[in-house]
Design a protein around this motif. Sequence first.
Motif, PDB file in Angstrom:
ATOM      1  N   ALA A  48       0.834  -1.204   0.000  1.00 37.48           N
ATOM      2  CA  ALA A  48       0.000   0.000   0.000  1.00 37.48           C
ATOM      3  C   ALA A  48       0.871   1.257   0.000  1.00 37.48           C
ATOM      4  CB  ALA A  48      -0.939  -0.007   1.200  1.00 37.48           C
ATOM      5  N   GLN A  49       1.980   1.224   0.696  1.00 39.16           N
ATOM      6  CA  GLN A  49       2.901   2.367   0.680  1.00 39.16           C
ATOM      7  C   GLN A  49       3.463   2.587  -0.712  1.00 39.16           C
ATOM      8  OE1 GLN A  49       5.947   1.827   3.669  1.00 39.16           O
ATOM      9  NE2 GLN A  49       5.290   3.696   4.689  1.00 39.16           N
ATOM     10  N   ALA A  50       3.820   1.521  -1.386  1.00 36.57           N
ATOM     11  CA  ALA A  50       4.367   1.627  -2.735  1.00 36.57           C
ATOM     12  C   ALA A  50       3.321   2.142  -3.723  1.00 36.57           C
ATOM     13  CB  ALA A  50       4.896   0.275  -3.201  1.00 36.57           C
ATOM     14  N   ARG A  51       2.063   1.921  -3.418  1.00 42.21           N
ATOM     15  CA  ARG A  51       0.978   2.360  -4.300  1.00 42.21           C
ATOM     16  C   ARG A  51       0.378   3.692  -3.864  1.00 42.21           C
ATOM     17  NH1 ARG A  51      -0.644  -1.969  -7.598  1.00 42.21           N
ATOM     18  NH2 ARG A  51       0.415  -3.879  -7.022  1.00 42.21           N
ATOM     19  N   ASN A  52       1.009   4.353  -2.898  1.00 34.91           N
ATOM     20  CA  ASN A  52       0.572   5.657  -2.410  1.00 34.91           C
ATOM     21  C   ASN A  52      -0.867   5.600  -1.873  1.00 34.91           C
ATOM     22  OD1 ASN A  52       1.146   8.279  -1.775  1.00 34.91           O
ATOM     23  ND2 ASN A  52       0.449   9.082  -3.741  1.00 34.91           N
ATOM     24  N   MET A  53      -1.145   4.571  -1.083  1.00 34.53           N
ATOM     25  CA  MET A  53      -2.450   4.394  -0.450  1.00 34.53           C
ATOM     26  C   MET A  53      -2.289   4.557   1.061  1.00 34.53           C
ATOM     27  SD  MET A  53      -3.676   1.077  -2.639  1.00 34.53           S
ATOM     28  CE  MET A  53      -5.235   0.875  -1.823  1.00 34.53           C
ATOM     29  N   ASN A  54      -3.386   4.511   1.789  1.00 32.82           N
ATOM     30  CA  ASN A  54      -3.360   4.620   3.246  1.00 32.82           C
ATOM     31  C   ASN A  54      -2.836   3.301   3.828  1.00 32.82           C
ATOM     32  OD1 ASN A  54      -3.813   4.991   5.940  1.00 32.82           O
ATOM     33  ND2 ASN A  54      -6.020   5.279   5.764  1.00 32.82           N
ATOM     34  N   ALA A  55      -1.539   3.207   3.973  1.00 31.96           N
ATOM     35  CA  ALA A  55      -0.903   1.950   4.376  1.00 31.96           C
ATOM     36  C   ALA A  55      -1.298   1.535   5.786  1.00 31.96           C
ATOM     37  CB  ALA A  55       0.613   2.085   4.266  1.00 31.96           C
TER      38      ALA A  55
ATOM     39  N   VAL B  93     -10.606  -8.025  -0.646  1.00 27.27           N
ATOM     40  CA  VAL B  93     -11.062  -6.638  -0.734  1.00 27.27           C
ATOM     41  C   VAL B  93      -9.891  -5.730  -1.117  1.00 27.27           C
ATOM     42  CG1 VAL B  93     -11.993  -4.697   0.589  1.00 27.27           C
ATOM     43  CG2 VAL B  93     -12.950  -6.976   0.897  1.00 27.27           C
ATOM     44  N   TYR B  94      -8.747  -5.927  -0.489  1.00 28.49           N
ATOM     45  CA  TYR B  94      -7.576  -5.110  -0.815  1.00 28.49           C
ATOM     46  C   TYR B  94      -7.161  -5.308  -2.268  1.00 28.49           C
ATOM     47  CZ  TYR B  94      -2.878  -3.291  -1.075  1.00 28.49           C
ATOM     48  OH  TYR B  94      -1.768  -2.609  -1.477  1.00 28.49           O
ATOM     49  N   PHE B  95      -7.118  -6.548  -2.715  1.00 28.43           N
ATOM     50  CA  PHE B  95      -6.673  -6.810  -4.084  1.00 28.43           C
ATOM     51  C   PHE B  95      -7.636  -6.232  -5.118  1.00 28.43           C
ATOM     52  CE2 PHE B  95      -4.155 -10.354  -2.109  1.00 28.43           C
ATOM     53  CZ  PHE B  95      -2.930  -9.758  -2.349  1.00 28.43           C
TER      54      PHE B  95
ATOM     55  N   LYS C 233      -4.738   0.487  -5.949  1.00 31.40           N
ATOM     56  CA  LYS C 233      -4.429   1.334  -7.094  1.00 31.40           C
ATOM     57  C   LYS C 233      -3.295   0.710  -7.899  1.00 31.40           C
ATOM     58  CE  LYS C 233      -5.428   5.617  -4.649  1.00 31.40           C
ATOM     59  NZ  LYS C 233      -4.847   6.861  -4.120  1.00 31.40           N
ATOM     60  N   PRO C 234      -3.145   1.119  -9.150  1.00 31.16           N
ATOM     61  CA  PRO C 234      -1.984   0.637  -9.920  1.00 31.16           C
ATOM     62  C   PRO C 234      -0.689   1.133  -9.289  1.00 31.16           C
ATOM     63  CG  PRO C 234      -3.554   1.792 -11.322  1.00 31.16           C
ATOM     64  CD  PRO C 234      -4.015   1.949  -9.920  1.00 31.16           C
ATOM     65  N   ARG C 235       0.361   0.378  -9.454  1.00 27.33           N
ATOM     66  CA  ARG C 235       1.677   0.752  -8.889  1.00 27.33           C
ATOM     67  C   ARG C 235       2.177   1.997  -9.612  1.00 27.33           C
ATOM     68  NH1 ARG C 235       5.333  -2.033  -5.728  1.00 27.33           N
ATOM     69  NH2 ARG C 235       4.037  -3.884  -5.850  1.00 27.33           N
TER      70      ARG C 235
END
Length: 55
Positions: free
Chosen positions: A21-28, A45-47, A51-53
């Motif tokens: 999630a950090q690599a995808r700029n999401m709320n890790a 649900v997460y998958f 977001k795209p990488r």
Amino acid sequence: MPMLLLPLISALCAYMIFCDAQARNMNAHGWALFILLSTMLGLPVYFLMRKPRRA
């Protein structure tokens, strides 16, 4: 023994989702907590929601 493995697997999944999630700029932190609390239900649900990488 199986009672000991479930929290370990859950924590490992949460850590892996946190890094992804950090690599995808999401709320890790939010995703890691969600996965930690709902391991088997939260992973699909997460998958579906991730977001795209970013490049």
